[in-house]
Motif scaffolding. Structure first.
Motif, PDB file in Angstrom:
ATOM      1  N   CYS A 205       0.857  -1.095   0.067  1.00 49.59           N
ATOM      2  CA  CYS A 205       0.238  -0.098  -0.257  1.00 49.59           C
ATOM      3  C   CYS A 205       0.859   1.206   0.049  1.00 49.59           C
ATOM      4  CB  CYS A 205      -0.880  -0.017   1.259  1.00 49.59           C
ATOM      5  SG  CYS A 205      -1.828   1.438   1.708  1.00 49.59           S
ATOM      6  N   ALA A 206       0.523   2.335  -0.954  1.00 55.22           N
ATOM      7  CA  ALA A 206       1.448   3.450  -0.792  1.00 55.22           C
ATOM      8  C   ALA A 206       0.473   4.482  -0.929  1.00 55.22           C
ATOM      9  CB  ALA A 206       2.101   3.473  -1.972  1.00 55.22           C
ATOM     10  N   VAL A 207       0.716   5.597  -0.182  1.00 56.79           N
ATOM     11  CA  VAL A 207      -0.087   6.790  -0.115  1.00 56.79           C
ATOM     12  C   VAL A 207       0.458   8.156  -0.219  1.00 56.79           C
ATOM     13  CG1 VAL A 207      -1.386   5.428   1.725  1.00 56.79           C
ATOM     14  CG2 VAL A 207       0.224   7.338   2.496  1.00 56.79           C
ATOM     15  N   GLY A 208      -0.109   9.063  -0.778  1.00 60.45           N
ATOM     16  CA  GLY A 208       0.303  10.576  -1.119  1.00 60.45           C
ATOM     17  C   GLY A 208      -0.550  11.292   0.033  1.00 60.45           C
ATOM     18  N   PRO A 209      -0.050  11.900   0.969  1.00 67.17           N
ATOM     19  CA  PRO A 209      -0.523  12.945   1.887  1.00 67.17           C
ATOM     20  C   PRO A 209      -1.101  14.129   0.990  1.00 67.17           C
ATOM     21  CG  PRO A 209       1.523  12.274   2.692  1.00 67.17           C
ATOM     22  CD  PRO A 209       1.662  11.783   1.291  1.00 67.17           C
ATOM     23  N   ILE A 210      -2.274  14.702   1.601  1.00 68.16           N
ATOM     24  CA  ILE A 210      -2.719  15.943   1.222  1.00 68.16           C
ATOM     25  C   ILE A 210      -1.857  17.052   1.164  1.00 68.16           C
ATOM     26  CG2 ILE A 210      -4.285  17.606   1.704  1.00 68.16           C
ATOM     27  CD1 ILE A 210      -6.509  15.527   2.309  1.00 68.16           C
ATOM     28  N   TYR A 211      -0.950  17.108   1.819  1.00 69.88           N
ATOM     29  CA  TYR A 211       0.158  18.111   1.701  1.00 69.88           C
ATOM     30  C   TYR A 211       1.306  18.074   1.047  1.00 69.88           C
ATOM     31  CZ  TYR A 211       2.232  14.969   5.436  1.00 69.88           C
ATOM     32  OH  TYR A 211       2.971  13.829   5.870  1.00 69.88           O
ATOM     33  N   ASN A 212       1.161  16.570   0.286  1.00 72.15           N
ATOM     34  CA  ASN A 212       2.155  16.587  -0.620  1.00 72.15           C
ATOM     35  C   ASN A 212       2.213  17.524  -1.855  1.00 72.15           C
ATOM     36  OD1 ASN A 212       3.846  14.332  -0.510  1.00 72.15           O
ATOM     37  ND2 ASN A 212       2.792  13.024  -1.835  1.00 72.15           N
ATOM     38  N   GLN A 213       3.558  17.572  -2.205  1.00 68.40           N
ATOM     39  CA  GLN A 213       3.748  18.221  -3.784  1.00 68.40           C
ATOM     40  C   GLN A 213       4.263  16.993  -4.406  1.00 68.40           C
ATOM     41  OE1 GLN A 213       6.681  21.423  -3.018  1.00 68.40           O
ATOM     42  NE2 GLN A 213       5.190  22.728  -1.997  1.00 68.40           N
ATOM     43  N   GLY A 214       3.584  17.224  -5.710  1.00 64.33           N
ATOM     44  CA  GLY A 214       3.806  15.920  -6.483  1.00 64.33           C
ATOM     45  C   GLY A 214       3.489  14.653  -6.308  1.00 64.33           C
ATOM     46  N   GLY A 215       3.729  13.555  -7.065  1.00 62.18           N
ATOM     47  CA  GLY A 215       3.427  12.415  -7.017  1.00 62.18           C
ATOM     48  C   GLY A 215       3.952  11.442  -6.019  1.00 62.18           C
ATOM     49  N   LYS A 216       4.952  11.876  -5.226  1.00 65.22           N
ATOM     50  CA  LYS A 216       5.757  10.982  -4.324  1.00 65.22           C
ATOM     51  C   LYS A 216       4.973  10.212  -3.451  1.00 65.22           C
ATOM     52  CE  LYS A 216       6.832  14.708  -1.423  1.00 65.22           C
ATOM     53  NZ  LYS A 216       7.977  15.524  -0.531  1.00 65.22           N
TER      54      LYS A 216
END
Lengths: 111, 114
Positions: A87-98
């Motif tokens: 499972c991999a997630v991108g936090p809402i505060y992320n910049q970009g698709g990391k």
């Protein structure tokens, strides 16, 4: 930063059995993906599912974003389902698709 | 068929050497990523790039360098400053935001220090 916890860490099934894999995350996300890594190391994208339910053949996934968890269901398992599920997630505060990856669930399906 | 090509599959590095891992994609994706995987572990982000000539450090960038001179290519150099480089390196690409079902990985490069 966001924490991603997967359970169980290991799972052994007899061919034909069903299973449920769980992913808990500690913060709000706008990106959640499930991947399967085969024994040769290749990662295949199974689902993009930041919320709701999706199905693809014997696999389905549900994400309850308000409760910060996602479930991956495997029905009628086959030996080719063996490998590691991430499972991999991108936090809402992320910049970009990391993506932030969990430690994975290693599944072994016996004939 | 569209996809991501990583080369070489296996790489051996002597102490003190720099080595470069290749990653090429023909998916017309804007964003590209490098992840590192250690045995029994999840993936950790080294560097990522959303547009040509721009890239950002990930969680474990020390001892690594990248370039993004073309949209299709995102090579990773493992420098002699990386003290424990033995690992499985995975390159990925996606849309600019990383959302959607198109997040795609290459088949990886296994790097071993000898």
């Amino acid at each position: 930063g966001i924490q991603v916890e997967q359970s169980p860490p290991d799972l052994i099934l007899q061919e034909g059995a069903n299973s449920t894999l769980r992913c808990n995350f500690s913060d709000s996300v706008n990106n959640l993906q499930w991947f399967h890594q085969n024994p040769w190391g290749q990662l295949i994208n199974l689902f993009y599912i930041p919320s709701g339910t999706k199905q693809n053949g014997r696999l389905s996934a549900t994400t309850v974003a308000t409760e910060r968890y996602s479930l991956l269901y495997i029905s009628s398992s086959q030996t080719t389902d063996s490998g590691v599920y991430f499972c991999a997630v991108g936090p809402i505060y992320n910049q970009g698709g990391k993506l932030i990856f969990g430690q994975g669930t290693e599944l072994s399906v016996k004939p | 068929d569209g996809g991501i090509t990583q080369s070489p599959k296996y790489l051996f590095r002597k102490e003190g050497q720099n080595v470069t891992l290749s990653c090429e994609q023909n998916l017309n994706h804007d964003a590209m990523y490098w992840y590192r995987q250690d045995p029994g572990q999840g993936l950790r982000l080294i560097y990522y790039s959303q547009i040509v000539n721009d890239f950002q450090k990930g969680d474990i960038a020390e001892g690594y360098s990248v370039s993004r001179e073309k949209k299709e290519s995102f090579p990773l150099t493992v420098t002699s400053a990386q003290k424990n480089p033995t690992a499985f390196y995975l390159c990925a690409s996606s849309t600019f935001s990383g959302t959607g079902s198109g997040y795609t990985f290459g088949s990886g490069t296994r790097l071993t220090v000898v």
